[in-house]
Design a protein around this motif. Structure first.
Motif, PDB file in Angstrom:
ATOM      1  N   ILE A  55       2.687  -2.823   0.811  1.00 38.37           N
ATOM      2  CA  ILE A  55       1.354  -3.127   0.277  1.00 38.37           C
ATOM      3  C   ILE A  55       0.361  -3.344   1.417  1.00 38.37           C
ATOM      4  O   ILE A  55      -0.784  -2.868   1.377  1.00 38.37           O
ATOM      5  CB  ILE A  55       1.417  -4.363  -0.643  1.00 38.37           C
ATOM      6  CG1 ILE A  55       2.169  -4.031  -1.935  1.00 38.37           C
ATOM      7  CG2 ILE A  55       0.008  -4.860  -0.969  1.00 38.37           C
ATOM      8  CD1 ILE A  55       2.401  -5.221  -2.843  1.00 38.37           C
ATOM      9  N   MET A  56       0.815  -4.033   2.457  1.00 37.98           N
ATOM     10  CA  MET A  56      -0.063  -4.282   3.602  1.00 37.98           C
ATOM     11  C   MET A  56      -0.398  -2.979   4.319  1.00 37.98           C
ATOM     12  O   MET A  56      -1.549  -2.770   4.739  1.00 37.98           O
ATOM     13  CB  MET A  56       0.612  -5.268   4.560  1.00 37.98           C
ATOM     14  CG  MET A  56      -0.321  -5.837   5.602  1.00 37.98           C
ATOM     15  SD  MET A  56      -1.600  -6.879   4.860  1.00 37.98           S
ATOM     16  CE  MET A  56      -2.514  -7.365   6.334  1.00 37.98           C
ATOM     17  N   VAL A  81      -6.291   2.105   3.174  1.00 36.26           N
ATOM     18  CA  VAL A  81      -7.309   2.148   2.118  1.00 36.26           C
ATOM     19  C   VAL A  81      -8.527   1.284   2.472  1.00 36.26           C
ATOM     20  O   VAL A  81      -9.663   1.615   2.111  1.00 36.26           O
ATOM     21  CB  VAL A  81      -6.701   1.685   0.778  1.00 36.26           C
ATOM     22  CG1 VAL A  81      -7.774   1.543  -0.296  1.00 36.26           C
ATOM     23  CG2 VAL A  81      -5.634   2.665   0.323  1.00 36.26           C
ATOM     24  N   ILE A  82      -8.307   0.189   3.201  1.00 37.52           N
ATOM     25  CA  ILE A  82      -9.383  -0.768   3.470  1.00 37.52           C
ATOM     26  C   ILE A  82      -9.836  -0.742   4.929  1.00 37.52           C
ATOM     27  O   ILE A  82     -11.037  -0.624   5.217  1.00 37.52           O
ATOM     28  CB  ILE A  82      -8.938  -2.202   3.093  1.00 37.52           C
ATOM     29  CG1 ILE A  82      -8.572  -2.274   1.605  1.00 37.52           C
ATOM     30  CG2 ILE A  82     -10.026  -3.222   3.435  1.00 37.52           C
ATOM     31  CD1 ILE A  82      -7.970  -3.604   1.182  1.00 37.52           C
ATOM     32  N   TRP A  83      -8.894  -0.861   5.856  1.00 35.72           N
ATOM     33  CA  TRP A  83      -9.258  -1.136   7.244  1.00 35.72           C
ATOM     34  C   TRP A  83      -9.278   0.076   8.175  1.00 35.72           C
ATOM     35  O   TRP A  83      -9.937   0.044   9.201  1.00 35.72           O
ATOM     36  CB  TRP A  83      -8.323  -2.200   7.815  1.00 35.72           C
ATOM     37  CG  TRP A  83      -8.505  -3.533   7.163  1.00 35.72           C
ATOM     38  CD1 TRP A  83      -9.629  -4.301   7.167  1.00 35.72           C
ATOM     39  CD2 TRP A  83      -7.535  -4.265   6.401  1.00 35.72           C
ATOM     40  NE1 TRP A  83      -9.430  -5.461   6.460  1.00 35.72           N
ATOM     41  CE2 TRP A  83      -8.147  -5.477   5.979  1.00 35.72           C
ATOM     42  CE3 TRP A  83      -6.212  -4.035   6.045  1.00 35.72           C
ATOM     43  CZ2 TRP A  83      -7.481  -6.424   5.215  1.00 35.72           C
ATOM     44  CZ3 TRP A  83      -5.541  -4.982   5.291  1.00 35.72           C
ATOM     45  CH2 TRP A  83      -6.180  -6.166   4.871  1.00 35.72           C
ATOM     46  N   ILE A 142      -7.249   5.542  12.249  1.00 36.98           N
ATOM     47  CA  ILE A 142      -6.235   4.741  12.945  1.00 36.98           C
ATOM     48  C   ILE A 142      -6.705   4.296  14.322  1.00 36.98           C
ATOM     49  O   ILE A 142      -6.002   3.560  15.013  1.00 36.98           O
ATOM     50  CB  ILE A 142      -4.901   5.513  13.078  1.00 36.98           C
ATOM     51  CG1 ILE A 142      -5.117   6.855  13.763  1.00 36.98           C
ATOM     52  CG2 ILE A 142      -4.234   5.687  11.731  1.00 36.98           C
ATOM     53  CD1 ILE A 142      -3.841   7.617  14.021  1.00 36.98           C
ATOM     54  N   LEU A 143      -7.894   4.723  14.740  1.00 36.67           N
ATOM     55  CA  LEU A 143      -8.446   4.299  16.032  1.00 36.67           C
ATOM     56  C   LEU A 143      -9.475   3.174  15.881  1.00 36.67           C
ATOM     57  O   LEU A 143     -10.113   2.785  16.852  1.00 36.67           O
ATOM     58  CB  LEU A 143      -9.090   5.490  16.740  1.00 36.67           C
ATOM     59  CG  LEU A 143      -8.169   6.695  17.008  1.00 36.67           C
ATOM     60  CD1 LEU A 143      -8.939   7.789  17.737  1.00 36.67           C
ATOM     61  CD2 LEU A 143      -6.943   6.285  17.803  1.00 36.67           C
ATOM     62  N   ILE A 168      -1.717  10.024   2.717  1.00 40.63           N
ATOM     63  CA  ILE A 168      -0.873   9.013   3.353  1.00 40.63           C
ATOM     64  C   ILE A 168      -0.699   7.815   2.418  1.00 40.63           C
ATOM     65  O   ILE A 168       0.408   7.274   2.270  1.00 40.63           O
ATOM     66  CB  ILE A 168      -1.468   8.571   4.702  1.00 40.63           C
ATOM     67  CG1 ILE A 168      -1.347   9.709   5.728  1.00 40.63           C
ATOM     68  CG2 ILE A 168      -0.776   7.312   5.221  1.00 40.63           C
ATOM     69  CD1 ILE A 168      -2.033   9.419   7.050  1.00 40.63           C
ATOM     70  N   SER A 169      -1.781   7.421   1.767  1.00 35.17           N
ATOM     71  CA  SER A 169      -1.703   6.295   0.827  1.00 35.17           C
ATOM     72  C   SER A 169      -0.757   6.617  -0.324  1.00 35.17           C
ATOM     73  O   SER A 169      -0.022   5.745  -0.803  1.00 35.17           O
ATOM     74  CB  SER A 169      -3.096   5.970   0.285  1.00 35.17           C
ATOM     75  OG  SER A 169      -3.955   5.568   1.333  1.00 35.17           O
ATOM     76  N   LEU A 170      -0.755   7.882  -0.772  1.00 36.30           N
ATOM     77  CA  LEU A 170       0.151   8.288  -1.850  1.00 36.30           C
ATOM     78  C   LEU A 170       1.608   8.176  -1.404  1.00 36.30           C
ATOM     79  O   LEU A 170       2.457   7.694  -2.161  1.00 36.30           O
ATOM     80  CB  LEU A 170      -0.158   9.728  -2.273  1.00 36.30           C
ATOM     81  CG  LEU A 170       0.673  10.279  -3.443  1.00 36.30           C
ATOM     82  CD1 LEU A 170       0.411   9.482  -4.716  1.00 36.30           C
ATOM     83  CD2 LEU A 170       0.374  11.761  -3.669  1.00 36.30           C
ATOM     84  N   ILE A 171       1.890   8.596  -0.176  1.00 38.10           N
ATOM     85  CA  ILE A 171       3.263   8.485   0.339  1.00 38.10           C
ATOM     86  C   ILE A 171       3.647   7.012   0.491  1.00 38.10           C
ATOM     87  O   ILE A 171       4.800   6.633   0.247  1.00 38.10           O
ATOM     88  CB  ILE A 171       3.401   9.217   1.689  1.00 38.10           C
ATOM     89  CG1 ILE A 171       2.959  10.677   1.547  1.00 38.10           C
ATOM     90  CG2 ILE A 171       4.841   9.141   2.188  1.00 38.10           C
ATOM     91  CD1 ILE A 171       3.673  11.448   0.459  1.00 38.10           C
TER      92      ILE A 171
END
Length: 472
Positions: free
Chosen positions: A165-166, A172-174, A185-186, A283-286
């Motif tokens: 979840i994190m 999704v958020i950060w 991711i950067l 990526i979120s789906l995976i």
């Protein structure tokens, strides 16, 4: 001595299992993002990050059994384990926030390296104060053969659920891409905000599991030897524990298996972003698939706890983990896997994520439960309890998985020639192919080595029942 052969109650399972939230947040935070954060955001070479984390692991090799020894020999109104857990809450939360917020005054790679090394050592030591006593509760809370797998499995499953979840929240958020930052991711600010949220959750999770398990602290008072705090006592009880062949076998096997899982976690972002070329939504789906796998693993853990011989089940599941983990990369290399950008690829990776995480949860639960079972063997052969020292193997193994996986991954990225600042010009097809192929080969070797070590474990249910009968 109360043998407590009854199965753990629902309340016990809930409050003990919730302790896994802390493990999931910290382990997934470090495993999934620490390498890429310090490598691609802070600017340290991947192999340097890996080296810092592997050095920190050396300190764990001493601190884990030491905290186990101290909690084994503690007598207090709060029992043996809880005082250490209470002590760990604030340091863990602060240091987890701090590691994502290195001071801006650290301008050289040498300064950044020392900051990462020292902070990691302190964070892992603080986590030891919580996790070693918490794991030592399992053989004290219940002596039911399958019940231990249930307790261990719930902690592992809840840890994976919280961790996934994190990680989903990270994407999704950060770590959402923007027009000015195509690779989310950067985003350094995103990591720092997530570090603060993670720190708060860590403190709450540890406090809840500590307060929730207080009602059973009277089960954690038997010592069965003269309690002592001395160097000679520590070495005597540690040596006695590690003279047990079963403990040595499960230690080596679990550590190697955890390193394999750690490699997968550390390279996961590299593989999804650069090998499979997934966007944030994909990526979120995976990650949702990984979350489903953790839930499936937790819901079905009772089935695994009733599977009979834990060793045989762990060997079979370890082999399946190796094959399932490597299959997509090997199939892609020989042309039998869908091309990037296709819908079929996404759904195959979705199904793969569910199966892989389910297998990891099951296997980790069994290995953890098998370690707890060694306590009875130690009691029989040594004549005294040392649950803390024996189960410190679990804590060390989890951290070995994170640190060993990160250290190996740093060397691995250097080996395949992965660029420190990937872009269209230096991230070639040869580099991405080497990333996938060598990852598959590496994980196969690691997991097979774990299976070989596990073959030397000698403690089945019949022997376990005999040991319990001797204690009555």
């Amino acid at each position: 001595m109360n043998t407590r052969t009854d199965s753990p109650s629902t309340r016990m399972q809930l409050f003990y299992g919730l302790g896994g939230v802390a493990n999931g947040i910290l382990t997934n935070g470090l495993s999934f993002f620490l390498l890429i954060y310090y490598n691609l955001v802070i600017g340290l070479p991947a192999e340097v990050v890996g080296f810092a984390l592997s050095v920190a692991l050396i300190f764990d090799a001493v601190s884990d059994p030491l905290v186990g020894y101290l909690s084994d020999n503690t007598r207090s109104r709060s029992g043996k384990r809880h005082p250490f857990i209470y002590l760990a809450i604030i340091p863990i939360a602060f240091l987890y926030w701090f590691i994502w917020n290195p001071p801006e005054t650290l301008t050289t790679q040498t300064q950044q390296f020392w900051f990462l090394l020292i902070t990691t050592i302190l964070l892992r030591t603080a986590m030891t104060l919580y996790d070693v006593p918490h794991n030592a509760m399992v053989p004290e809370l219940t002596k039911d053969y399958g019940g231990r797998t249930t307790l261990s499995g719930l902690k592992v499953s809840i840890g994976w659920i919280a961790g996934q979840i994190m990680v989903i929240a990270m994407y999704v958020i950060w770590l959402v891409p923007t027009d000015t930052m195509p690779y989310g991711i950067l985003n350094q600010a995103g990591y720092q905000e997530a570090g603060l949220v993670g720190a708060i959750i860590l403190a709450l999770a540890i406090a809840i599991t500590a307060l929730g398990t207080r009602r059973w602290q009277d089960r954690m008072t038997d010592i069965s030897h003269d309690a002592t705090y001395s160097a000679s006592g520590f070495f005597k009880q540690s040596i006695s524990a590690f003279k047990l062949p079963a403990l040595r076998a499960i230690f080596v096997s679990s550590a190697i298996y955890a390193v394999g899982a750690g490699i997968g976690a550390a390279l996961w972002t590299y593989l999804t972003s650069f090998f499979w070329e997934l966007n944030n939504d994909q990526i979120s789906l995976i990650l949702v698939a990984n979350l489903i796998g953790a839930i499936v693993g937790g819901v079905t853990i009772r089935m695994i706890s009733r599977s009979g011989d834990k060793k045989t089940s762990a060997i079979v599941l370890s082999i399946l983990s190796a094959v399932v983990g490597a299959a997509p990369y090997l199939l892609r290399d020989i042309g039998f896997f869908p091309a990037n950008g296709t819908e079929l690829l996404i759904w195959l990776l979705f199904a793969h994520g569910i199966l892989q995480i389910t297998l990891i949860v099951w296997t980790t639960a069994l290995l953890t439960s098998m370690t707890a079972d060694v306590v009875e063997l130690g009691m029989s052969q040594n004549g005294f309890q040392n649950e803390g020292i024996i189960t410190s193997v679990i804590t060390f193994v989890l951290k070995a998985g994170t640190a060993g996986g990160l250290a190996t991954s740093g060397l691995f990225l250097a080996f395949v020639g992965f660029p420190e600042s990937p872009d269209q010009s230096n991230l070639t097809a040869e580099v991405t192919r080497a990333l996938g192929w060598n990852y598959a080969c590496l994980t196969l070797v690691v997991y097979m080595a774990s299976v070989i070590a596990l073959m030397f474990y000698r403690l089945d249910k019949a022997q376990f029942d005999e040991l319990l009968a001797l204690q009555k």
